[in-house]
Write a protein that holds these residues in place. Structure first.
Motif, PDB file in Angstrom:
ATOM      1  N   ASN A  37       6.658  27.540  -8.449  1.00 17.15           N
ATOM      2  CA  ASN A  37       6.201  28.969  -9.114  1.00 17.15           C
ATOM      3  C   ASN A  37       6.678  28.833 -10.466  1.00 17.15           C
ATOM      4  OD1 ASN A  37       6.415  31.511 -10.132  1.00 17.15           O
ATOM      5  ND2 ASN A  37       6.321  32.481  -7.954  1.00 17.15           N
ATOM      6  N   HIS A  38       5.560  28.647 -11.262  1.00 21.30           N
ATOM      7  CA  HIS A  38       5.764  28.423 -12.694  1.00 21.30           C
ATOM      8  C   HIS A  38       6.425  29.496 -13.334  1.00 21.30           C
ATOM      9  CE1 HIS A  38       3.525  24.917 -12.044  1.00 21.30           C
ATOM     10  NE2 HIS A  38       2.812  24.645 -13.241  1.00 21.30           N
ATOM     11  N   GLN A  39       6.277  30.870 -13.002  1.00 21.16           N
ATOM     12  CA  GLN A  39       6.479  32.039 -13.639  1.00 21.16           C
ATOM     13  C   GLN A  39       8.177  32.301 -13.324  1.00 21.16           C
ATOM     14  OE1 GLN A  39       4.085  35.366 -12.818  1.00 21.16           O
ATOM     15  NE2 GLN A  39       3.842  35.937 -14.754  1.00 21.16           N
ATOM     16  N   ALA A  40       8.612  32.105 -12.098  1.00 18.35           N
ATOM     17  CA  ALA A  40      10.007  32.375 -11.504  1.00 18.35           C
ATOM     18  C   ALA A  40      10.650  31.380 -12.088  1.00 18.35           C
ATOM     19  CB  ALA A  40      10.021  32.290  -9.807  1.00 18.35           C
ATOM     20  N   ALA A  41      10.341  30.173 -12.202  1.00 20.04           N
ATOM     21  CA  ALA A  41      11.018  28.979 -12.899  1.00 20.04           C
ATOM     22  C   ALA A  41      11.256  28.909 -14.324  1.00 20.04           C
ATOM     23  CB  ALA A  41      10.266  27.579 -12.253  1.00 20.04           C
ATOM     24  N   GLY A  42      10.241  29.609 -14.917  1.00 20.91           N
ATOM     25  CA  GLY A  42      10.372  30.039 -16.335  1.00 20.91           C
ATOM     26  C   GLY A  42      10.095  28.652 -17.024  1.00 20.91           C
ATOM     27  N   PHE A  43       8.927  28.073 -16.406  1.00 21.75           N
ATOM     28  CA  PHE A  43       8.223  26.842 -16.865  1.00 21.75           C
ATOM     29  C   PHE A  43       7.678  27.097 -18.351  1.00 21.75           C
ATOM     30  CE2 PHE A  43       7.078  23.706 -13.337  1.00 21.75           C
ATOM     31  CZ  PHE A  43       8.708  23.880 -12.909  1.00 21.75           C
ATOM     32  N   PRO A  44       7.450  26.138 -19.209  1.00 15.55           N
ATOM     33  CA  PRO A  44       7.004  26.277 -20.347  1.00 15.55           C
ATOM     34  C   PRO A  44       5.532  26.466 -20.182  1.00 15.55           C
ATOM     35  CG  PRO A  44       7.193  23.886 -19.824  1.00 15.55           C
ATOM     36  CD  PRO A  44       7.877  24.698 -19.094  1.00 15.55           C
ATOM     37  N   THR A  45       4.849  27.373 -21.183  1.00 15.08           N
ATOM     38  CA  THR A  45       3.473  27.704 -21.037  1.00 15.08           C
ATOM     39  C   THR A  45       2.538  26.526 -21.622  1.00 15.08           C
ATOM     40  OG1 THR A  45       3.747  29.178 -23.136  1.00 15.08           O
ATOM     41  CG2 THR A  45       3.967  30.282 -20.813  1.00 15.08           C
ATOM     42  N   ASP A  46       3.276  25.722 -22.278  1.00 13.81           N
ATOM     43  CA  ASP A  46       2.350  24.535 -22.886  1.00 13.81           C
ATOM     44  C   ASP A  46       1.911  23.661 -21.815  1.00 13.81           C
ATOM     45  OD1 ASP A  46       1.243  22.435 -24.199  1.00 13.81           O
ATOM     46  OD2 ASP A  46       3.176  21.733 -25.241  1.00 13.81           O
ATOM     47  N   CYS A  47       0.984  23.809 -21.242  1.00 15.24           N
ATOM     48  CA  CYS A  47       0.629  23.081 -19.788  1.00 15.24           C
ATOM     49  C   CYS A  47       0.196  21.717 -20.269  1.00 15.24           C
ATOM     50  CB  CYS A  47      -1.038  23.658 -19.574  1.00 15.24           C
ATOM     51  SG  CYS A  47      -1.218  25.348 -19.539  1.00 15.24           S
ATOM     52  N   ALA A  48       0.048  21.118 -21.595  1.00 13.72           N
ATOM     53  CA  ALA A  48      -0.084  19.954 -21.531  1.00 13.72           C
ATOM     54  C   ALA A  48       1.106  18.858 -21.765  1.00 13.72           C
ATOM     55  CB  ALA A  48      -0.811  19.469 -23.118  1.00 13.72           C
ATOM     56  N   SER A  49       2.432  19.832 -21.501  1.00 19.51           N
ATOM     57  CA  SER A  49       3.766  19.112 -21.324  1.00 19.51           C
ATOM     58  C   SER A  49       3.701  18.512 -19.943  1.00 19.51           C
ATOM     59  CB  SER A  49       4.956  20.153 -21.558  1.00 19.51           C
ATOM     60  OG  SER A  49       4.874  21.125 -20.594  1.00 19.51           O
ATOM     61  N   CYS A  50       3.043  18.976 -18.924  1.00 16.41           N
ATOM     62  CA  CYS A  50       3.044  18.478 -17.773  1.00 16.41           C
ATOM     63  C   CYS A  50       1.812  17.904 -17.157  1.00 16.41           C
ATOM     64  CB  CYS A  50       3.831  19.445 -16.599  1.00 16.41           C
ATOM     65  SG  CYS A  50       5.282  20.109 -17.104  1.00 16.41           S
ATOM     66  N   HIS A  51       0.646  18.473 -17.591  1.00 16.38           N
ATOM     67  CA  HIS A  51      -0.684  18.455 -17.048  1.00 16.38           C
ATOM     68  C   HIS A  51      -1.633  17.779 -18.144  1.00 16.38           C
ATOM     69  CE1 HIS A  51      -0.017  20.957 -13.503  1.00 16.38           C
ATOM     70  NE2 HIS A  51       0.523  21.785 -14.394  1.00 16.38           N
ATOM     71  N   SER A  52      -2.480  16.807 -17.566  1.00 17.08           N
ATOM     72  CA  SER A  52      -3.690  16.368 -18.461  1.00 17.08           C
ATOM     73  C   SER A  52      -4.925  17.316 -18.170  1.00 17.08           C
ATOM     74  CB  SER A  52      -3.999  14.950 -17.867  1.00 17.08           C
ATOM     75  OG  SER A  52      -4.739  14.993 -16.752  1.00 17.08           O
ATOM     76  N   THR A  53      -5.939  16.877 -18.484  1.00 17.74           N
ATOM     77  CA  THR A  53      -7.037  17.693 -18.251  1.00 17.74           C
ATOM     78  C   THR A  53      -8.031  17.256 -17.079  1.00 17.74           C
ATOM     79  OG1 THR A  53      -8.565  16.242 -19.985  1.00 17.74           O
ATOM     80  CG2 THR A  53      -7.497  18.269 -20.746  1.00 17.74           C
ATOM     81  N   ASN A  54      -7.260  16.797 -16.441  1.00 10.19           N
ATOM     82  CA  ASN A  54      -8.047  16.260 -15.165  1.00 10.19           C
ATOM     83  C   ASN A  54      -8.286  17.429 -14.000  1.00 10.19           C
ATOM     84  OD1 ASN A  54      -7.846  13.511 -14.876  1.00 10.19           O
ATOM     85  ND2 ASN A  54      -5.658  13.531 -14.476  1.00 10.19           N
ATOM     86  N   PRO A  55      -9.347  17.796 -13.440  1.00  7.20           N
ATOM     87  CA  PRO A  55      -9.774  18.601 -12.625  1.00  7.20           C
ATOM     88  C   PRO A  55      -8.816  18.758 -11.589  1.00  7.20           C
ATOM     89  CG  PRO A  55     -11.702  17.191 -12.986  1.00  7.20           C
ATOM     90  CD  PRO A  55     -10.447  16.360 -13.598  1.00  7.20           C
ATOM     91  N   GLY A  56      -8.375  20.199 -11.349  1.00  6.79           N
ATOM     92  CA  GLY A  56      -7.220  20.567 -10.312  1.00  6.79           C
ATOM     93  C   GLY A  56      -5.761  20.296 -10.871  1.00  6.79           C
ATOM     94  N   TRP A  57      -5.784  20.118 -12.084  1.00  5.17           N
ATOM     95  CA  TRP A  57      -4.320  19.992 -12.592  1.00  5.17           C
ATOM     96  C   TRP A  57      -3.521  18.454 -12.267  1.00  5.17           C
ATOM     97  CZ3 TRP A  57      -3.644  23.090 -16.681  1.00  5.17           C
ATOM     98  CH2 TRP A  57      -4.441  24.475 -16.476  1.00  5.17           C
ATOM     99  N   MET A  58      -4.110  18.067 -11.163  1.00  2.37           N
ATOM    100  CA  MET A  58      -3.400  16.932 -10.616  1.00  2.37           C
ATOM    101  C   MET A  58      -3.983  15.370 -11.002  1.00  2.37           C
ATOM    102  SD  MET A  58      -1.054  18.455  -9.044  1.00  2.37           S
ATOM    103  CE  MET A  58      -0.461  17.073  -7.888  1.00  2.37           C
ATOM    104  N   PRO A  59      -3.199  14.187 -11.199  1.00  2.93           N
ATOM    105  CA  PRO A  59      -1.725  14.445 -11.134  1.00  2.93           C
ATOM    106  C   PRO A  59      -1.044  15.052 -12.242  1.00  2.93           C
ATOM    107  CG  PRO A  59      -2.378  12.242 -11.767  1.00  2.93           C
ATOM    108  CD  PRO A  59      -3.638  12.992 -11.721  1.00  2.93           C
ATOM    109  N   ALA A  60       0.157  15.840 -12.007  1.00  3.63           N
ATOM    110  CA  ALA A  60       0.918  16.501 -12.855  1.00  3.63           C
ATOM    111  C   ALA A  60       2.035  15.325 -13.362  1.00  3.63           C
ATOM    112  CB  ALA A  60       1.578  17.866 -12.212  1.00  3.63           C
ATOM    113  N   VAL A  61       2.493  15.192 -14.603  1.00  5.04           N
ATOM    114  CA  VAL A  61       3.325  14.377 -14.870  1.00  5.04           C
ATOM    115  C   VAL A  61       4.465  15.201 -15.613  1.00  5.04           C
ATOM    116  CG1 VAL A  61       4.072  12.173 -16.376  1.00  5.04           C
ATOM    117  CG2 VAL A  61       1.768  12.673 -15.195  1.00  5.04           C
ATOM    118  N   LEU A  62       5.685  15.681 -14.864  1.00  8.34           N
ATOM    119  CA  LEU A  62       6.559  16.069 -15.478  1.00  8.34           C
ATOM    120  C   LEU A  62       7.447  15.230 -16.128  1.00  8.34           C
ATOM    121  CD1 LEU A  62       8.106  19.178 -15.683  1.00  8.34           C
ATOM    122  CD2 LEU A  62       9.075  18.460 -13.475  1.00  8.34           C
TER     123      LEU A  62
END
Length: 454
Positions: free
Chosen positions: A286-311
């Motif tokens: 849960n991104h919101q509850a966990a207070g994740f950053p809103t800069d999606c690129a810090s974990c995700h690439s532009t791959n469809p479906g957001w995966m794989p995510a690289v944290l």
């Protein structure tokens, strides 16, 4: 005067046999070459006068061309054959090469009776021969449009014709969608000068009518070539979107999917502006509850479906046994804030449940990393028994034991150790007979032999 009869006559007789005549004409200033080798002496030396025959062409060839082109025959002809002309070479030397449509013309088609067949005075200007063509042309009307009389500015002599296919339009290539045969489609027939080569000048209405996307409301540039080629129907259009690469999941063909309501101005380029709903709806984790950053690129690439995510988890490397794909395994209840990084916080149950050896009973430190790595299964474990307690991996006790219980007989208390199990009383008494106050007891052994040496 000495006469050498044999220079012309055969010794067999005085009759002149022209076929066997052996006079060397090269000794004169008129060598017999080409067609001149095939004529008999009387053809040129009339009345058999041999010392007064002329050597210039025109004296023998007076009737050719009716004395209209000059008397120097070799300008155009050779002595090999009168039908072999050197006119193309002469024309090129005079600045008017006979190429293309001009290559198949006979001489009199240009050098007419009206020009008195003066071959050395006919001009090189196109209009001199093509004046009637110039004034008769209606599509477009050359005279009204004020076209140049230098035909070669527009027409190519290699085109074998005056039609549009031969028009030289290199300053604005007529390719693909611009391959228009009717000049008046772009040019006002009364004005071919100063027409703009700018796209928008001709395609203003196309720009205004474009709806997908709406060029006007989107404030698109009016330089059509930035996105379009001259392909018919404007497609495919290639928008230079390098300022925001349209790759992978962003490879979207419908411009309106991102540029809503036809607004192409000030469209944000930050991830969250478009993916706010994705961020809010994500539950694993849960991104919101966990207070994740809103800069999606810090974990995700532009791959469809957001995966794989690289944290980027470098603050706590997820290697070996810590290579866990389920974030909730460590971050319980979706809480990613203040998750402890010390081993015992996560491995308390592992510590309490271990019996070989019993960590709790032995009072082992709760800093798991002092003995273990992150290898799955905790093995191999490296317990520094030699420096912390007693040398068992070096010295005399190395390789003489197999398990911890060889010395620690009470499994729930590793502070108790037994030396007597391996060292018999009688043997020890003999070795300590000269030691005052000797006591056969494990703690006494350790006090006298803290390193296991004698």
């Amino acid at each position: 005067m000495k006469i050498d009869c044999a220079s012309c006559h055969n010794p067999g007789g005085w009759e002149i046999d022209f076929e066997t005549l052996k006079f060397d004409h090269s000794t004169t200033n008129f060598e017999l070459e080409g067609t001149h080798e095939l004529v008999d002496c009387k053809s040129c030396h009339t009345d058999l006068v041999f010392d007064q025959a002329p050597t210039d062409c025109f004296s023998c060839h007076t009737d050719v061309h009716a004395q209209s082109v000059g008397n120097d025959c070799v300008r155009c002809h050779t002595t090999d054959n009168w039908l072999v002309f050197e006119i193309p070479e002469i024309h090129e030397q005079n600045g008017f090469p006979l190429i293309g449509a001009h290559s198949n013309l006979s001489c009199v088609e240009c050098h007419t009776l009206e020009s008195s067949l003066i071959f050395n005075r006919l001009g090189n200007e196109c209009i001199e021969c093509h004046r009637d063509d110039y004034f008769a042309t209606q599509s477009p009307n050359h005279a009204i449009a004020g076209f140049s009389t230098d035909c070669i500015e527009c027409h190519d002599p290699l085109g074998f014709g005056w039609d549009g296919a031969g028009i030289l339009h290199d300053f604005f290539p007529l390719t693909k969608g611009h391959d228009i045969q009717d000049c008046s489609a772009c040019h006002d027939v009364s004005n071919f000068g100063n027409i703009s080569s700018d796209c928008f000048a001709c395609h203003m209405e196309d720009y205004a009518m474009a709806q997908n996307p709406n060029h006007q409301s989107g404030n698109f540039p009016t330089d059509c070539a930035q996105c379009h080629t001259t392909d018919i129907g404007w497609m495919p259009a290639t928008i230079n979107h390098d300022f925001f690469p349209l790759t992978l999941g962003h490879d979207i063909q419908d411009c309106n999917a991102c540029h809503q309501n036809g607004n192409f101005n000030n469209t944000p380029t930050d991830c969250f502006a478009c993916h706010m709903d994705d961020y809010a709806g994500t539950t694993n984790p849960n991104h919101q509850a966990a207070g994740f950053p809103t800069d999606c690129a810090s974990c995700h690439s532009t791959n469809p479906g957001w995966m794989p995510a690289v944290l980027n988890h470098d603050f706590f490397p997820l290697t070996l046994g810590h290579d866990i794909q389920d974030c909730n395994a460590c971050h319980e209840n979706g809480n990613f804030n203040n998750t402890p990084t010390d081993c015992f916080a996560c491995h308390m149950d592992d510590y309490a449940g271990t019996t070989n050896p019993n960590h709790q009973a032995a009072g082992f430190p709760t800093d798991c990393a002092s003995c273990h790595t992150t290898n799955p299964g905790w093995m191999p474990a490296t317990f520094d028994h030699d420096n912390m307690y007693f040398p068992i991996y070096s010295g005399k006790h190395d390789d003489v034991w197999t398990s911890c219980t060889d010395c620690h007989m009470v499994t729930n208390n590793f502070s108790i150790f037994d030396c007597l199990n391996c060292h018999p009383a009688g043997e020890m008494a003999d070795e300590h007979e000269d030691v005052n106050g000797y006591v056969y007891e494990s703690n006494a052994c350790f006090q006298c032999h803290p390193t296991g040496e004698e």
